[in-house]
Design a protein around this motif. Structure first.
Motif, PDB file in Angstrom:
ATOM      1  N   SER A   1      -0.373 -19.402 -39.969  1.00 51.44           N
ATOM      2  CA  SER A   1       0.107 -18.532 -38.892  1.00 51.44           C
ATOM      3  C   SER A   1       0.251 -17.068 -39.295  1.00 51.44           C
ATOM      4  CB  SER A   1       1.455 -19.032 -38.362  1.00 51.44           C
ATOM      5  OG  SER A   1       2.475 -18.855 -39.337  1.00 51.44           O
ATOM      6  N   ALA A   2       0.573 -16.823 -40.567  1.00 47.30           N
ATOM      7  CA  ALA A   2       0.897 -15.452 -40.974  1.00 47.30           C
ATOM      8  C   ALA A   2       0.135 -14.974 -42.205  1.00 47.30           C
ATOM      9  CB  ALA A   2       2.402 -15.348 -41.246  1.00 47.30           C
ATOM     10  N   GLY A   3      -0.642 -15.845 -42.817  1.00 51.60           N
ATOM     11  CA  GLY A   3      -1.305 -15.473 -44.055  1.00 51.60           C
ATOM     12  C   GLY A   3      -0.365 -15.509 -45.256  1.00 51.60           C
ATOM     13  N   ALA A   4       0.751 -16.253 -45.143  1.00 50.19           N
ATOM     14  CA  ALA A   4       1.712 -16.359 -46.240  1.00 50.19           C
ATOM     15  C   ALA A   4       1.048 -16.951 -47.480  1.00 50.19           C
ATOM     16  CB  ALA A   4       2.899 -17.234 -45.826  1.00 50.19           C
ATOM     17  N   THR A   5       1.505 -16.508 -48.650  1.00 50.88           N
ATOM     18  CA  THR A   5       0.915 -17.001 -49.896  1.00 50.88           C
ATOM     19  C   THR A   5       1.890 -17.763 -50.780  1.00 50.88           C
ATOM     20  OG1 THR A   5       1.395 -14.918 -51.036  1.00 50.88           O
ATOM     21  CG2 THR A   5      -0.763 -15.113 -49.955  1.00 50.88           C
ATOM     22  N   GLY A   6       3.187 -17.797 -50.415  1.00 49.16           N
ATOM     23  CA  GLY A   6       4.138 -18.474 -51.283  1.00 49.16           C
ATOM     24  C   GLY A   6       5.251 -19.208 -50.578  1.00 49.16           C
ATOM     25  N   ILE A   7       5.247 -19.238 -49.224  1.00 53.30           N
ATOM     26  CA  ILE A   7       6.346 -19.865 -48.497  1.00 53.30           C
ATOM     27  C   ILE A   7       5.863 -20.306 -47.119  1.00 53.30           C
ATOM     28  CG2 ILE A   7       7.170 -17.705 -47.446  1.00 53.30           C
ATOM     29  CD1 ILE A   7      10.053 -18.764 -47.924  1.00 53.30           C
ATOM     30  N   CYS A   8       6.501 -21.340 -46.591  1.00 54.29           N
ATOM     31  CA  CYS A   8       6.346 -21.674 -45.178  1.00 54.29           C
ATOM     32  C   CYS A   8       7.736 -21.982 -44.635  1.00 54.29           C
ATOM     33  CB  CYS A   8       5.381 -22.835 -44.941  1.00 54.29           C
ATOM     34  SG  CYS A   8       6.010 -24.457 -45.362  1.00 54.29           S
ATOM     35  N   MET A   9       7.912 -21.781 -43.333  1.00 48.35           N
ATOM     36  CA  MET A   9       9.200 -22.041 -42.689  1.00 48.35           C
ATOM     37  C   MET A   9       8.927 -22.527 -41.274  1.00 48.35           C
ATOM     38  SD  MET A   9      12.539 -19.594 -42.235  1.00 48.35           S
ATOM     39  CE  MET A   9      11.733 -18.392 -41.196  1.00 48.35           C
ATOM     40  N   HIS A  10       9.552 -23.647 -40.917  1.00 46.71           N
ATOM     41  CA  HIS A  10       9.358 -24.262 -39.614  1.00 46.71           C
ATOM     42  C   HIS A  10      10.688 -24.742 -39.053  1.00 46.71           C
ATOM     43  CE1 HIS A  10       5.106 -24.262 -40.448  1.00 46.71           C
ATOM     44  NE2 HIS A  10       5.284 -25.022 -41.510  1.00 46.71           N
ATOM     45  N   MET A  11      10.675 -25.006 -37.754  1.00 43.84           N
ATOM     46  CA  MET A  11      11.806 -25.671 -37.109  1.00 43.84           C
ATOM     47  C   MET A  11      11.408 -27.126 -36.903  1.00 43.84           C
ATOM     48  SD  MET A  11      14.692 -25.202 -34.751  1.00 43.84           S
ATOM     49  CE  MET A  11      14.407 -23.547 -34.282  1.00 43.84           C
ATOM     50  N   LEU A  12      12.296 -28.015 -37.269  1.00 48.08           N
ATOM     51  CA  LEU A  12      12.088 -29.446 -37.061  1.00 48.08           C
ATOM     52  C   LEU A  12      13.095 -29.928 -36.036  1.00 48.08           C
ATOM     53  CD1 LEU A  12      10.986 -32.276 -37.783  1.00 48.08           C
ATOM     54  CD2 LEU A  12      12.648 -32.317 -39.650  1.00 48.08           C
ATOM     55  N   VAL A  13      12.621 -30.647 -35.033  1.00 47.34           N
ATOM     56  CA  VAL A  13      13.494 -31.271 -34.044  1.00 47.34           C
ATOM     57  C   VAL A  13      13.330 -32.775 -34.196  1.00 47.34           C
ATOM     58  CG1 VAL A  13      14.008 -31.538 -31.597  1.00 47.34           C
ATOM     59  CG2 VAL A  13      13.293 -29.319 -32.471  1.00 47.34           C
ATOM     60  N   ILE A  14      14.434 -33.450 -34.505  1.00 45.64           N
ATOM     61  CA  ILE A  14      14.395 -34.902 -34.666  1.00 45.64           C
ATOM     62  C   ILE A  14      15.123 -35.525 -33.479  1.00 45.64           C
ATOM     63  CG2 ILE A  14      14.912 -36.886 -36.124  1.00 45.64           C
ATOM     64  CD1 ILE A  14      15.021 -35.070 -38.522  1.00 45.64           C
ATOM     65  N   PRO A  15      14.391 -36.232 -32.608  1.00 43.49           N
ATOM     66  CA  PRO A  15      15.036 -36.890 -31.466  1.00 43.49           C
ATOM     67  C   PRO A  15      15.979 -38.007 -31.919  1.00 43.49           C
ATOM     68  CG  PRO A  15      12.643 -36.793 -31.202  1.00 43.49           C
ATOM     69  CD  PRO A  15      12.952 -36.411 -32.620  1.00 43.49           C
ATOM     70  N   PRO A  16      16.882 -38.412 -31.056  1.00 38.62           N
ATOM     71  CA  PRO A  16      17.784 -39.525 -31.388  1.00 38.62           C
ATOM     72  C   PRO A  16      16.986 -40.764 -31.810  1.00 38.62           C
ATOM     73  CG  PRO A  16      18.479 -38.481 -29.351  1.00 38.62           C
ATOM     74  CD  PRO A  16      17.148 -37.883 -29.715  1.00 38.62           C
ATOM     75  N   GLY A  17      17.398 -41.374 -32.910  1.00 46.15           N
ATOM     76  CA  GLY A  17      16.773 -42.598 -33.393  1.00 46.15           C
ATOM     77  C   GLY A  17      15.461 -42.419 -34.138  1.00 46.15           C
ATOM     78  N   ALA A  18      14.919 -41.214 -34.195  1.00 52.09           N
ATOM     79  CA  ALA A  18      13.625 -40.989 -34.862  1.00 52.09           C
ATOM     80  C   ALA A  18      13.805 -40.886 -36.376  1.00 52.09           C
ATOM     81  CB  ALA A  18      12.969 -39.716 -34.331  1.00 52.09           C
ATOM     82  N   GLN A  19      12.721 -41.191 -37.096  1.00 49.95           N
ATOM     83  CA  GLN A  19      12.735 -41.055 -38.554  1.00 49.95           C
ATOM     84  C   GLN A  19      11.354 -40.665 -39.045  1.00 49.95           C
ATOM     85  OE1 GLN A  19      13.806 -44.682 -40.508  1.00 49.95           O
ATOM     86  NE2 GLN A  19      12.084 -45.835 -39.732  1.00 49.95           N
ATOM     87  N   ALA A  20      11.320 -39.965 -40.157  1.00 49.95           N
ATOM     88  CA  ALA A  20      10.059 -39.598 -40.791  1.00 49.95           C
ATOM     89  C   ALA A  20       9.552 -40.765 -41.625  1.00 49.95           C
ATOM     90  CB  ALA A  20      10.261 -38.381 -41.690  1.00 49.95           C
ATOM     91  N   LYS A  21       8.271 -40.721 -41.939  1.00 50.19           N
ATOM     92  CA  LYS A  21       7.726 -41.656 -42.909  1.00 50.19           C
ATOM     93  C   LYS A  21       8.208 -41.200 -44.285  1.00 50.19           C
ATOM     94  CE  LYS A  21       3.594 -42.297 -40.146  1.00 50.19           C
ATOM     95  NZ  LYS A  21       2.168 -41.976 -40.016  1.00 50.19           N
ATOM     96  N   PRO A  22       8.499 -42.122 -45.199  1.00 49.93           N
ATOM     97  CA  PRO A  22       8.886 -41.706 -46.556  1.00 49.93           C
ATOM     98  C   PRO A  22       7.764 -40.871 -47.173  1.00 49.93           C
ATOM     99  CG  PRO A  22       9.307 -44.051 -46.240  1.00 49.93           C
ATOM    100  CD  PRO A  22       8.506 -43.580 -45.050  1.00 49.93           C
TER     101      PRO A  22
END
Length: 124
Positions: free
Chosen positions: A30-51
């Motif tokens: 999105s910005a041409g960043a070379t050393g960092i990324c930053m995002h917003m994560l929205v986790i709905p009720p009951g949701a989970q990520a894969k390990p």
């Protein structure tokens, strides 16, 4: 060539390998960043990520809204709870699995030392 400052407008997102949806922020894409990324994560009720873990990259999280929990450790044997206003640090290579055990949406701001949105994600 002189680097340029950029404003990234929120709203666009992507579905991560981890199984959750992220709102794209700052990244190589999105910005041409070379050393960092930053995002917003929205986790709905009951949701989970894969390990998963992030190979060779650290993660910092700020819980903006709601509460979440996450399993972590070599065998996901540890469990921590994260409340609004809490910060979380995840070292490079540490397996983790965030989830939302509540009935309310949870929002978190996530930054990684990997400028790419998904390059260092390794599913377990």
């Amino acid at each position: 060539m002189l680097a340029e400052c950029k404003v990234i407008r929120g709203g666009e997102g992507f579905h991560g390998k981890q199984g959750l949806d992220y709102f794209a922020g700052i990244s190589a894409e999105s910005a041409g960043a070379t050393g960092i990324c930053m995002h917003m994560l929205v986790i709905p009720p009951g949701a989970q990520a894969k390990p998963h873990y992030h190979a060779n990259h650290e993660t910092a999280i700020f819980q903006l809204e709601g509460s979440t929990s996450f399993r972590h450790g070599p065998n996901l044997e540890y469990l921590d709870h994260v409340n609004q206003g809490d910060y979380v640090y995840i070292p490079a290579g540490v397996p983790h699995q965030p989830f939302n055990p509540t009935d309310r949406i949870a929002r978190a701001l996530i930054a990684r030392t990997d400028p790419n949105e998904q390059e260092s994600v390794v599913l377990i």
